[in-house]
Scaffold this motif. Structure first.
Motif, short mmCIF file in Angstrom:
data_model
loop_
_atom_site.label_atom_id
_atom_site.label_comp_id
_atom_site.label_asym_id
_atom_site.label_seq_id
_atom_site.Cartn_x
_atom_site.Cartn_y
_atom_site.Cartn_z
N PRO A 244 0.82 -1.22 0.00
CA PRO A 244 0.00 0.00 0.00
C PRO A 244 0.85 1.27 0.00
CG PRO A 244 -0.18 -1.17 2.11
CD PRO A 244 0.55 -2.08 1.16
N ASN A 245 1.97 1.25 0.70
CA ASN A 245 2.88 2.40 0.71
C ASN A 245 4.29 1.91 0.47
OD1 ASN A 245 1.36 4.90 1.38
ND2 ASN A 245 0.74 3.64 3.14
N THR A 246 5.06 2.71 -0.29
CA THR A 246 6.45 2.32 -0.59
C THR A 246 7.42 3.48 -0.42
OG1 THR A 246 6.13 2.82 -2.93
CG2 THR A 246 5.73 0.55 -2.25
N ARG A 247 6.90 4.63 0.05
CA ARG A 247 7.77 5.81 0.06
C ARG A 247 8.94 5.66 1.03
NH1 ARG A 247 3.52 9.95 3.15
NH2 ARG A 247 3.48 8.76 5.07
N GLY A 248 8.77 4.90 2.09
CA GLY A 248 9.87 4.66 3.01
C GLY A 248 10.97 3.83 2.36
N LEU A 249 10.57 2.88 1.52
CA LEU A 249 11.55 2.07 0.80
C LEU A 249 12.18 2.88 -0.33
CD1 LEU A 249 9.67 -1.34 0.73
CD2 LEU A 249 11.27 -0.45 2.43
N GLN A 250 11.42 3.84 -0.87
CA GLN A 250 12.01 4.74 -1.87
C GLN A 250 13.14 5.57 -1.26
OE1 GLN A 250 8.27 6.52 -3.27
NE2 GLN A 250 8.73 5.70 -5.32
N LYS A 251 13.03 5.85 0.05
CA LYS A 251 14.13 6.56 0.71
C LYS A 251 15.41 5.72 0.67
CE LYS A 251 12.09 9.70 4.09
NZ LYS A 251 11.97 9.98 5.54
N ILE A 252 15.28 4.42 0.87
CA ILE A 252 16.45 3.55 0.77
C ILE A 252 16.96 3.53 -0.66
CG2 ILE A 252 17.25 1.16 1.00
CD1 ILE A 252 15.13 0.81 3.21
N ALA A 253 16.00 3.41 -1.60
CA ALA A 253 16.39 3.38 -3.02
C ALA A 253 17.17 4.64 -3.39
CB ALA A 253 15.15 3.23 -3.90
N ARG A 254 16.77 5.76 -2.79
CA ARG A 254 17.44 7.00 -3.15
C ARG A 254 18.90 7.02 -2.69
NH1 ARG A 254 15.00 13.03 -2.66
NH2 ARG A 254 13.69 12.28 -4.35
N LEU A 255 19.19 6.30 -1.62
CA LEU A 255 20.59 6.20 -1.18
C LEU A 255 21.42 5.39 -2.17
CD1 LEU A 255 19.98 5.46 2.60
CD2 LEU A 255 20.62 7.63 1.57
N TYR A 256 20.73 4.68 -3.06
CA TYR A 256 21.43 3.83 -4.03
C TYR A 256 21.06 4.21 -5.45
CZ TYR A 256 23.28 1.14 -0.24
OH TYR A 256 23.99 0.76 0.85
N GLY A 257 20.90 5.51 -5.68
CA GLY A 257 20.82 5.99 -7.06
C GLY A 257 19.45 6.42 -7.53
N TYR A 258 18.38 6.08 -6.79
CA TYR A 258 17.04 6.55 -7.20
C TYR A 258 16.97 8.06 -7.02
CZ TYR A 258 11.96 7.28 -6.94
OH TYR A 258 10.69 7.74 -7.12
N LYS A 259 16.48 8.77 -8.04
CA LYS A 259 16.43 10.22 -7.97
C LYS A 259 15.01 10.76 -8.04
CE LYS A 259 21.00 11.46 -9.77
NZ LYS A 259 21.57 11.25 -8.44
N GLY A 260 14.03 9.89 -8.08
CA GLY A 260 12.65 10.34 -8.23
C GLY A 260 12.04 10.78 -6.91
N ALA A 261 10.75 11.02 -6.94
CA ALA A 261 10.02 11.50 -5.78
C ALA A 261 9.69 10.35 -4.82
CB ALA A 261 8.74 12.19 -6.23
N PHE A 262 9.37 10.70 -3.56
CA PHE A 262 8.82 9.73 -2.60
C PHE A 262 7.31 9.73 -2.79
CE2 PHE A 262 12.89 9.25 -1.18
CZ PHE A 262 13.45 10.36 -0.57
N ASP A 263 6.86 9.01 -3.78
CA ASP A 263 5.48 9.15 -4.25
C ASP A 263 4.69 7.83 -4.17
OD1 ASP A 263 6.78 7.71 -6.17
OD2 ASP A 263 6.37 9.10 -7.82
N ASN A 264 5.25 6.83 -3.52
CA ASN A 264 4.58 5.52 -3.40
C ASN A 264 4.40 4.83 -4.76
OD1 ASN A 264 4.27 5.40 -0.57
ND2 ASN A 264 2.55 6.84 -0.69
N GLN A 265 5.03 5.38 -5.81
CA GLN A 265 4.99 4.72 -7.12
C GLN A 265 6.30 3.97 -7.28
OE1 GLN A 265 2.09 5.09 -9.12
NE2 GLN A 265 1.44 5.99 -7.17
N PHE A 266 6.32 2.70 -6.98
CA PHE A 266 7.57 1.95 -6.94
C PHE A 266 7.88 1.40 -8.33
CE2 PHE A 266 10.57 1.02 -3.71
CZ PHE A 266 11.30 -0.07 -4.15
N GLY A 267 8.38 2.31 -9.18
CA GLY A 267 8.61 1.98 -10.58
C GLY A 267 10.02 1.48 -10.84
N ALA A 268 10.40 1.52 -12.12
CA ALA A 268 11.66 0.91 -12.55
C ALA A 268 12.86 1.49 -11.81
CB ALA A 268 11.84 1.11 -14.06
#
Ligand SMILES: [Zn+2]
Length: 321
Positions: A244-268
């Protein structure tokens, strides 16, 4: 290189074609280096089609190529002009679009007049030779009007990739403008952080950037082309999208190169960042991380218990990081 990139300039003043790229491929047997033949008077000026560095020259008339000049373009491609009468540049020399590099000729097979007078222009997709009927690109497709900015397919390809894989927000216009250059600089910084690039952060996509990109692209493809999920399957980062929510995991992804928003859209690109985190720390395994840190007890298969652990991780990371 300043300003927007233009399309390629033809090597000689003529736009007449005596045998097209497709014509070379249609030969029986097919050409091993399909290119475009432009008829031109012996001794005509031959120019660099694009900015780049001379990769190789051959000043002897031997072989099927005769004398040639090979240029590695700053956009990552390689071109060479064959059958020259005189070579005016040397390997390692920087050249710019429109700069004279040679005089045309008819050299081949050890003779100055081994073939009819023309220049054969070959375009390779990267900074290496690929021979065979399917190894080259149609140079004519990339010719752009001189003096004005025009669409360049390889630039558009990179804009699309940087948007999809790196979270950029570029207009895909095929023009090498300031925003695209800045995005390539960010990409070079990322490649450097992964140990895949050691060159300058200059926004010029040359051979070094291309080599680093080959690694990043392969990783991205692995991360984003997960097969369709059967009902029970080994958990992958693709399963995170079902939470249901992924923005917290997107924070981890951002530490490893993800540059997108914390938007709960867990895309490519979220998946790519998350996968990089797992690769670095947990042998690439989502289940191993959830067992080690988030109280998951169970096998490697995705299911409601693992999803609950992932949601705990998401909630805590969103609150804490
Ligand atoms: Zn030819």
């Amino acid at each position: 290189m300043k300003g927007p990139i233009m399309g390629y300039q033809r090597p000689s003043a003529t736009s007449a074609i005596s045998d097209s790229w497709q014509g070379h491929k249609n030969r029986r047997p097919p050409s091993q280096e399909p290119g475009t033949d432009y008829p031109c008077a012996y001794g005509s000026s031959i120019v660099a089609p694009f900015d780049g560095t001379v990769a190789e020259v051959k000043t002897s008339s031997s072989g099927a190529t005769g004398r040639f000049v090979t240029i590695d373009f700053v956009d990552g491609r390689r071109a060479r002009a064959l059958h020259l009468s005189r070579v005016l540049v040397s390997a390692g020399q920087k050249v710019t679009r429109g700069q004279e590099i040679a005089k045309s000729g008819a050299s081949a097979n050890g003779r100055d007049w081994g073939v009819g007078a023309h220049v054969h222009e070959t375009l390779f997709p990267s900074h290496r030779y690929v021979f065979g009927p399917n190894g080259t690109l149609d140079f004519e497709r990339y010719v752009g009007a001189g003096g004005s900015a025009s669409f360049v397919q390889v630039v558009a390809d990179r804009q699309n990739y940087l948007n999809a894989a790196r979270g950029e927000r570029l207009v895909v216009d095929g023009l090498f403008g300031a925003a695209t250059r800045d995005a390539i600089k960010r990409y070079q910084t990322y490649l450097k952080s992964r140990g895949w690039y050691t060159g300058a952060i200059d926004g010029d996509w040359g051979a070094g950037t291309q080599a680093g990109h080959d690694n990043a692209y392969a990783e991205w493809v692995r991360a984003t082309q997960a097969p369709p999920a059967p009902q029970f399957h080994t958990a992958t980062v693709a399963d995170i999208a079902s939470l249901p929510n992924t923005r917290g995991l997107q924070k981890i992804a951002r530490l490893y190169g993800y540059k997108g928003a914390f938007d709960n859209q867990f895309g490519a690109s979220s998946r790519a960042g998350m996968q990089a985190f797992l690769n670095h720390n947990y042998g690439g395994s989502l289940a191993a991380w959830l067992r080690a840190k988030w109280g998951y007890v169970g096998n490697d298969q995705w299911g409601p218990v693992m999803a609950a652990a992932a949601t705990r991780a998401d909630t805590a990371n969103w609150a804490a990081l």
